[in-house]
Write a protein that holds these residues in place. Structure first.
Motif, PDB file in Angstrom:
ATOM      1  N   GLY A  61       0.697  -1.192   0.041  1.00 33.20           N
ATOM      2  CA  GLY A  61      -0.257  -0.315   0.166  1.00 33.20           C
ATOM      3  C   GLY A  61       0.974   1.130   0.184  1.00 33.20           C
ATOM      4  N   ILE A  62       0.269   2.523  -0.379  1.00 35.83           N
ATOM      5  CA  ILE A  62       1.566   3.365  -1.221  1.00 35.83           C
ATOM      6  C   ILE A  62       0.686   4.416  -0.547  1.00 35.83           C
ATOM      7  CG2 ILE A  62       3.239   4.195  -2.677  1.00 35.83           C
ATOM      8  CD1 ILE A  62       3.121   1.539  -3.902  1.00 35.83           C
ATOM      9  N   HIS A  63       1.377   5.337  -0.409  1.00 39.29           N
ATOM     10  CA  HIS A  63       0.607   7.013  -0.209  1.00 39.29           C
ATOM     11  C   HIS A  63       1.461   7.947  -1.452  1.00 39.29           C
ATOM     12  CE1 HIS A  63      -0.412  10.159   2.612  1.00 39.29           C
ATOM     13  NE2 HIS A  63      -1.048  11.071   1.355  1.00 39.29           N
ATOM     14  N   ALA A  64       1.146   8.335  -2.204  1.00 32.30           N
ATOM     15  CA  ALA A  64       2.000   8.674  -2.995  1.00 32.30           C
ATOM     16  C   ALA A  64       1.160  10.915  -2.823  1.00 32.30           C
ATOM     17  CB  ALA A  64       1.541   8.792  -4.740  1.00 32.30           C
ATOM     18  N   THR A  65       2.488  11.584  -2.348  1.00 35.81           N
ATOM     19  CA  THR A  65       2.480  13.009  -2.599  1.00 35.81           C
ATOM     20  C   THR A  65       3.221  13.681  -3.066  1.00 35.81           C
ATOM     21  OG1 THR A  65       3.588  12.861  -0.842  1.00 35.81           O
ATOM     22  CG2 THR A  65       1.570  12.523   0.151  1.00 35.81           C
ATOM     23  N   ASN A  66       2.977  14.700  -3.427  1.00 37.00           N
ATOM     24  CA  ASN A  66       4.086  15.716  -4.283  1.00 37.00           C
ATOM     25  C   ASN A  66       4.497  16.866  -3.232  1.00 37.00           C
ATOM     26  OD1 ASN A  66       4.171  14.958  -6.693  1.00 37.00           O
ATOM     27  ND2 ASN A  66       1.616  16.213  -7.262  1.00 37.00           N
ATOM     28  N   GLN A  67       5.781  16.967  -2.957  1.00 36.42           N
ATOM     29  CA  GLN A  67       6.495  16.827  -1.982  1.00 36.42           C
ATOM     30  C   GLN A  67       7.762  18.289  -2.659  1.00 36.42           C
ATOM     31  OE1 GLN A  67       5.823  16.930   1.373  1.00 36.42           O
ATOM     32  NE2 GLN A  67       3.820  15.622   0.985  1.00 36.42           N
ATOM     33  N   PRO A  68       8.891  19.221  -1.574  1.00 35.75           N
ATOM     34  CA  PRO A  68       9.226  19.820  -2.721  1.00 35.75           C
ATOM     35  C   PRO A  68      10.416  18.859  -2.846  1.00 35.75           C
ATOM     36  CG  PRO A  68       8.164  21.337  -0.406  1.00 35.75           C
ATOM     37  CD  PRO A  68       7.495  19.750  -0.819  1.00 35.75           C
ATOM     38  N   ILE A  69      10.983  17.957  -1.819  1.00 40.93           N
ATOM     39  CA  ILE A  69      11.653  17.693  -2.251  1.00 40.93           C
ATOM     40  C   ILE A  69      11.859  15.944  -2.091  1.00 40.93           C
ATOM     41  CG2 ILE A  69      13.936  16.049  -1.338  1.00 40.93           C
ATOM     42  CD1 ILE A  69      14.035  18.519  -0.264  1.00 40.93           C
ATOM     43  N   GLU A  70      11.916  15.569  -3.212  1.00 44.24           N
ATOM     44  CA  GLU A  70      11.593  13.846  -3.492  1.00 44.24           C
ATOM     45  C   GLU A  70      11.394  12.797  -2.717  1.00 44.24           C
ATOM     46  OE1 GLU A  70      13.044  10.132  -6.552  1.00 44.24           O
ATOM     47  OE2 GLU A  70      12.002  11.979  -8.240  1.00 44.24           O
ATOM     48  N   ILE A  79      11.185  -0.043  -7.561  1.00 49.71           N
ATOM     49  CA  ILE A  79       9.940  -0.164  -8.214  1.00 49.71           C
ATOM     50  C   ILE A  79       9.384   1.668  -8.923  1.00 49.71           C
ATOM     51  CG2 ILE A  79       8.402  -2.125  -8.087  1.00 49.71           C
ATOM     52  CD1 ILE A  79       6.649  -1.039  -5.955  1.00 49.71           C
ATOM     53  N   GLN A  80       9.751   2.386  -8.277  1.00 52.35           N
ATOM     54  CA  GLN A  80       9.778   3.713  -8.070  1.00 52.35           C
ATOM     55  C   GLN A  80       9.873   4.481  -9.414  1.00 52.35           C
ATOM     56  OE1 GLN A  80      13.585   5.510  -6.588  1.00 52.35           O
ATOM     57  NE2 GLN A  80      15.089   5.467  -8.000  1.00 52.35           N
ATOM     58  N   ASP A  81      10.354   4.038 -10.071  1.00 53.70           N
ATOM     59  CA  ASP A  81      10.092   4.575 -12.117  1.00 53.70           C
ATOM     60  C   ASP A  81       8.533   4.430 -12.406  1.00 53.70           C
ATOM     61  OD1 ASP A  81      12.402   5.230 -11.782  1.00 53.70           O
ATOM     62  OD2 ASP A  81      13.723   3.155 -13.486  1.00 53.70           O
ATOM     63  N   GLU A  82       8.082   2.598 -11.998  1.00 54.96           N
ATOM     64  CA  GLU A  82       6.480   3.071 -12.909  1.00 54.96           C
ATOM     65  C   GLU A  82       5.638   3.703 -11.531  1.00 54.96           C
ATOM     66  OE1 GLU A  82       5.757  -1.314 -11.947  1.00 54.96           O
ATOM     67  OE2 GLU A  82       7.304  -1.729 -12.960  1.00 54.96           O
ATOM     68  N   LEU A  83       6.272   4.060 -10.499  1.00 57.90           N
ATOM     69  CA  LEU A  83       5.448   4.533  -9.702  1.00 57.90           C
ATOM     70  C   LEU A  83       5.003   6.062  -9.747  1.00 57.90           C
ATOM     71  CD1 LEU A  83       6.090   3.717  -6.058  1.00 57.90           C
ATOM     72  CD2 LEU A  83       4.217   2.673  -7.116  1.00 57.90           C
ATOM     73  N   ARG A  84       6.570   7.179 -10.743  1.00 65.50           N
ATOM     74  CA  ARG A  84       6.742   8.187 -11.120  1.00 65.50           C
ATOM     75  C   ARG A  84       5.779   8.648 -12.223  1.00 65.50           C
ATOM     76  NH1 ARG A  84      13.026   7.793 -10.035  1.00 65.50           N
ATOM     77  NH2 ARG A  84      12.909   8.714  -8.105  1.00 65.50           N
ATOM     78  N   ARG A  85       5.662   7.717 -12.929  1.00 63.61           N
ATOM     79  CA  ARG A  85       4.240   7.663 -14.005  1.00 63.61           C
ATOM     80  C   ARG A  85       3.000   8.433 -13.699  1.00 63.61           C
ATOM     81  NH1 ARG A  85       6.118   2.295 -16.381  1.00 63.61           N
ATOM     82  NH2 ARG A  85       7.586   2.475 -17.245  1.00 63.61           N
ATOM     83  N   SER A  86       2.444   8.094 -12.184  1.00 66.91           N
ATOM     84  CA  SER A  86       1.615   8.901 -12.133  1.00 66.91           C
ATOM     85  C   SER A  86       1.022  10.220 -11.520  1.00 66.91           C
ATOM     86  CB  SER A  86       0.822   7.972 -10.009  1.00 66.91           C
ATOM     87  OG  SER A  86       2.692   8.610  -9.383  1.00 66.91           O
ATOM     88  N   GLY A  87       2.351  10.875 -11.324  1.00 62.19           N
ATOM     89  CA  GLY A  87       2.717  12.280 -11.734  1.00 62.19           C
ATOM     90  C   GLY A  87       3.002  12.741 -10.349  1.00 62.19           C
ATOM     91  N   TYR A  88       3.309  11.969  -9.144  1.00 66.42           N
ATOM     92  CA  TYR A  88       3.482  11.605  -7.907  1.00 66.42           C
ATOM     93  C   TYR A  88       4.885  12.117  -7.821  1.00 66.42           C
ATOM     94  CZ  TYR A  88      -1.753  12.295  -6.685  1.00 66.42           C
ATOM     95  OH  TYR A  88      -2.598  12.998  -6.310  1.00 66.42           O
ATOM     96  N   ASN A  89       5.666  12.830  -6.764  1.00 63.62           N
ATOM     97  CA  ASN A  89       7.410  12.693  -6.862  1.00 63.62           C
ATOM     98  C   ASN A  89       7.664  11.498  -5.077  1.00 63.62           C
ATOM     99  OD1 ASN A  89       6.968  14.865  -4.742  1.00 63.62           O
ATOM    100  ND2 ASN A  89       8.809  16.494  -6.168  1.00 63.62           N
ATOM    101  N   SER A  90       6.498  11.284  -4.392  1.00 64.51           N
ATOM    102  CA  SER A  90       7.052  11.321  -3.758  1.00 64.51           C
ATOM    103  C   SER A  90       6.313   9.578  -2.893  1.00 64.51           C
ATOM    104  CB  SER A  90       6.890  12.448  -1.827  1.00 64.51           C
ATOM    105  OG  SER A  90       8.176  12.776  -2.200  1.00 64.51           O
ATOM    106  N   PHE A  91       6.798   8.830  -2.335  1.00 65.35           N
ATOM    107  CA  PHE A  91       6.112   7.564  -1.972  1.00 65.35           C
ATOM    108  C   PHE A  91       6.379   6.869  -1.014  1.00 65.35           C
ATOM    109  CE2 PHE A  91       6.821   8.417  -6.797  1.00 65.35           C
ATOM    110  CZ  PHE A  91       5.595   8.111  -6.867  1.00 65.35           C
ATOM    111  N   ARG A  92       6.131   7.019   0.063  1.00 69.34           N
ATOM    112  CA  ARG A  92       5.576   6.150   1.277  1.00 69.34           C
ATOM    113  C   ARG A  92       4.902   5.208   1.777  1.00 69.34           C
ATOM    114  NH1 ARG A  92       2.788   7.450   6.117  1.00 69.34           N
ATOM    115  NH2 ARG A  92       1.560   8.198   5.311  1.00 69.34           N
ATOM    116  N   LEU A  93       6.093   4.071   2.093  1.00 73.57           N
ATOM    117  CA  LEU A  93       5.393   2.656   2.200  1.00 73.57           C
ATOM    118  C   LEU A  93       3.752   3.262   3.704  1.00 73.57           C
ATOM    119  CD1 LEU A  93       4.730  -0.575   0.430  1.00 73.57           C
ATOM    120  CD2 LEU A  93       7.109  -0.782   2.360  1.00 73.57           C
TER     121      LEU A  93
END
Length: 182
Positions: A61-70, A79-93
């Protein structure tokens, strides 16, 4: 009828002799003892033993957000390259769970903000698993929480590869999941 009665008499006589032999303290000599079968080989370290007709399912389960710093959780880096396609830059498990799921049974895993994901494996081949993936949200209706299916899809997933899904709006960011089978 005569044959059936003869067969029944033979069975009852054999059973009676067996009972008398046991009651007499083992008057029936034991036969040769079979060699002990080798214990089943354990699964390689880190892998659960999966019963026949089951698959091992991992849900992240992944919480995706846009933060000032990735910022990407270290467990999500593969799997971060696939996750970045979502348009978000920060991903927390937020959830990481692995279970053995029998074919045609359903596993529901609660996530965050009243979301859950359901997995139902339907078919397995050497390289792939077919399953039904459902996204669910629990809503209070009349004081009781009731599940509302948001999305239901049939998938074929390659074993050992993560399948990203989701993008459900949260109070801040979005909820995603990555599902893998083996």
């Amino acid at each position: 009828m005569f044959r059936a009665r003869r067969w029944q008499t033979t069975v009852w006589m054999a059973l009676g002799l067996l009972i008398v032999g046991v009651a007499a303290g083992g008057a029936i000599p034991p036969g040769p003892t079979p060699p002990n079968p080798a214990p089943p080989s354990p699964a390689p370290p880190g892998l659960p033993i999966v019963p026949h007709g089951s698959v091992t399912v991992t849900i992240l389960g992944i919480h995706a957000t846009n933060q000032p710093i990735e910022n990407v959780d270290p467990l999500l880096r593969p799997i971060q390259d696939e996750l970045r396609r979502s348009g978000y830059n920060s991903f927390r498990l937020v959830v990481n769970d692995t279970r053995s799921v029998s074919m045609s049974s359903t596993w529901e895993l609660p996530l965050i903000e009243d979301y859950a994901i359901r997995i139902q494996p339907t078919k397995e081949t050497d390289e792939r698993v077919n399953l039904i993936l459902s996204w669910v949200r629990y809503e209070k209706i009349g004081g009781r929480a009731q599940a509302r299916t948001l999305q239901r899809m049939s998938l074929e997933i390659r074993k050992g590869k993560y399948f990203p899904s989701g993008g459900w709006r949260l109070n801040e960011g979005a909820l995603m999941a990555a599902i893998a089978v083996r």
